[in-house]
Write a protein that holds these residues in place. Structure first.
Motif, PDB file in Angstrom:
ATOM      1  N   SER A 143      -1.925  20.450  18.553  1.00  0.00           N
ATOM      2  CA  SER A 143      -1.733  21.901  18.692  1.00  0.00           C
ATOM      3  C   SER A 143      -2.080  22.641  17.412  1.00  0.00           C
ATOM      4  CB  SER A 143      -0.269  22.193  19.060  1.00  0.00           C
ATOM      5  OG  SER A 143       0.074  21.565  20.264  1.00  0.00           O
ATOM      6  N   PHE A 144      -2.252  21.930  16.310  1.00  0.00           N
ATOM      7  CA  PHE A 144      -2.606  22.551  15.033  1.00  0.00           C
ATOM      8  C   PHE A 144      -4.103  22.517  14.760  1.00  0.00           C
ATOM      9  CE2 PHE A 144       1.873  21.550  14.381  1.00  0.00           C
ATOM     10  CZ  PHE A 144       2.331  22.695  13.751  1.00  0.00           C
ATOM     11  N   ALA A 150      -0.235  27.080  12.686  1.00  0.00           N
ATOM     12  CA  ALA A 150       0.481  26.946  11.409  1.00  0.00           C
ATOM     13  C   ALA A 150       0.713  28.304  10.761  1.00  0.00           C
ATOM     14  CB  ALA A 150      -0.280  26.025  10.465  1.00  0.00           C
ATOM     15  N   GLY A 151      -0.309  29.150  10.755  1.00  0.00           N
ATOM     16  CA  GLY A 151      -0.167  30.480  10.161  1.00  0.00           C
ATOM     17  C   GLY A 151       0.827  31.330  10.922  1.00  0.00           C
ATOM     18  N   TYR A 152       0.813  31.220  12.236  1.00  0.00           N
ATOM     19  CA  TYR A 152       1.760  31.961  13.076  1.00  0.00           C
ATOM     20  C   TYR A 152       3.190  31.572  12.725  1.00  0.00           C
ATOM     21  CZ  TYR A 152       4.249  33.324  17.372  1.00  0.00           C
ATOM     22  OH  TYR A 152       5.137  33.842  18.270  1.00  0.00           O
ATOM     23  N   GLY A 157       8.386  32.577   9.138  1.00  0.00           N
ATOM     24  CA  GLY A 157       9.326  31.929   8.237  1.00  0.00           C
ATOM     25  C   GLY A 157       9.873  30.611   8.755  1.00  0.00           C
ATOM     26  N   VAL A 158       9.210  30.032   9.735  1.00  0.00           N
ATOM     27  CA  VAL A 158       9.675  28.789  10.347  1.00  0.00           C
ATOM     28  C   VAL A 158       9.518  27.619   9.377  1.00  0.00           C
ATOM     29  CG1 VAL A 158       9.119  27.090  12.150  1.00  0.00           C
ATOM     30  CG2 VAL A 158       9.248  29.532  12.711  1.00  0.00           C
ATOM     31  N   ASP A 178       0.372  16.361  12.615  1.00  0.00           N
ATOM     32  CA  ASP A 178      -0.213  17.495  11.907  1.00  0.00           C
ATOM     33  C   ASP A 178       0.852  18.495  11.473  1.00  0.00           C
ATOM     34  OD1 ASP A 178      -2.686  16.393  12.173  1.00  0.00           O
ATOM     35  OD2 ASP A 178      -3.425  17.800  13.664  1.00  0.00           O
ATOM     36  N   GLY A 179       1.909  18.638  12.268  1.00  0.00           N
ATOM     37  CA  GLY A 179       2.995  19.533  11.886  1.00  0.00           C
ATOM     38  C   GLY A 179       3.653  19.096  10.592  1.00  0.00           C
TER      39      GLY A 179
END
Length: 234
Positions: A143-144, A150-152, A157-158, A178-179
């Motif tokens: 999903s990345f 990632a930017g979202y 602030g996640v 990837d996360g």
């Protein structure tokens, strides 16, 4: 039933021996929950959750959907971001040079998730997105990879992602890997992850827990989602 029980017994033996090796070598460490979570639900769209599709996964009705409903309720009541990820392809002809999926079409039946048929890639209505929840389409397993995810998440602030969905062997696993590489605390929600192949979920969650994420139960994750805001205030 006997075959599944035999497989479970064999896997448990493998897990026990692998755990010994991992622990001796310093693996299976814990990353823990952070202060700002988001739920990332991978490919829980009709092509994967409903019967009759090449991508259809097991354990959806009795395990994954109820787990997702509990997680979504906790997120929505406590203001945590939710991202619904789905996959579809504009070019499903293997002979076309204009593929929108690299060469993945050489390995999997991409025609089963044709972009023209919105029903296929629509999120399952039992866990349908509500206003304010982002539905993100991807083209690759992770999903990345090649997406703004990632930017979202960083803009919100996640620091912690709870990953659910299918499949444990591919899209969920690569999203988790990837996360973590992108700097997020990665949590794999045990009962909310599925696959098509017997034993695939158990083995991948075991290995993911050793190297890429903490595997936690739905109940533990729901409790975290319901209490993290209060802990932050304290």
């Amino acid at each position: 039933m006997a075959d599944i029980e035999d497989l479970d017994a064999i896997l448990q033996q493998a897990f026990d021996e692998s755990s010994r090796i991992y622990k001796e070598r310093g693996f299976q460490r814990r990353i823990g929950f952070g202060k700002k979570p988001a739920l990332v639900s991978v490919d829980l769209a009709n092509a994967w959750t409903r019967p009759g599709n090449p991508f259809t996964c097991e354990g959806v009705d009795d395990r994954i959907i109820p787990s997702m409903q509990a997680l979504l309720k906790a997120c929505r009541e406590n203001g945590h971001p939710v991202v619904h990820v789905t996959t579809a392809y504009q070019i499903t002809d293997r002979d076309s040079p204009n593929t929108d999926m690299g060469l993945w079409h050489e390995k999997i039946p991409v025609e089963a998730v044709n972009l023209k048929d919105e029903h296929l890639w629509a999120i399952d209505s039992r866990i349908a997105p509500v206003e304010g929840e982002w539905v993100m389409m991807k083209k690759r397993a992770s999903s990345f990879s090649g997406t703004p995810l990632a930017g979202y998440l960083r803009a919100l602030g996640v620091d912690t992602i709870l990953v659910t969905g299918v499949t444990a062997t591919a899209c969920v696993r690569t999203t988790i890997c990837d996360g973590l590489a992108e700097g997020f605390r990665t949590i794999a929600v045990k009962e909310a992850i599925g696959d098509r192949v017997p034993g695939a979920v158990a083995w991948n969650l075991f290995d993911i827990d050793a190297k890429f994420a903490d595997v936690e139960t739905t109940a533990t994750c729901v409790d975290y989602l319901e209490t993290v805001n209060r802990r932050n205030e304290g």
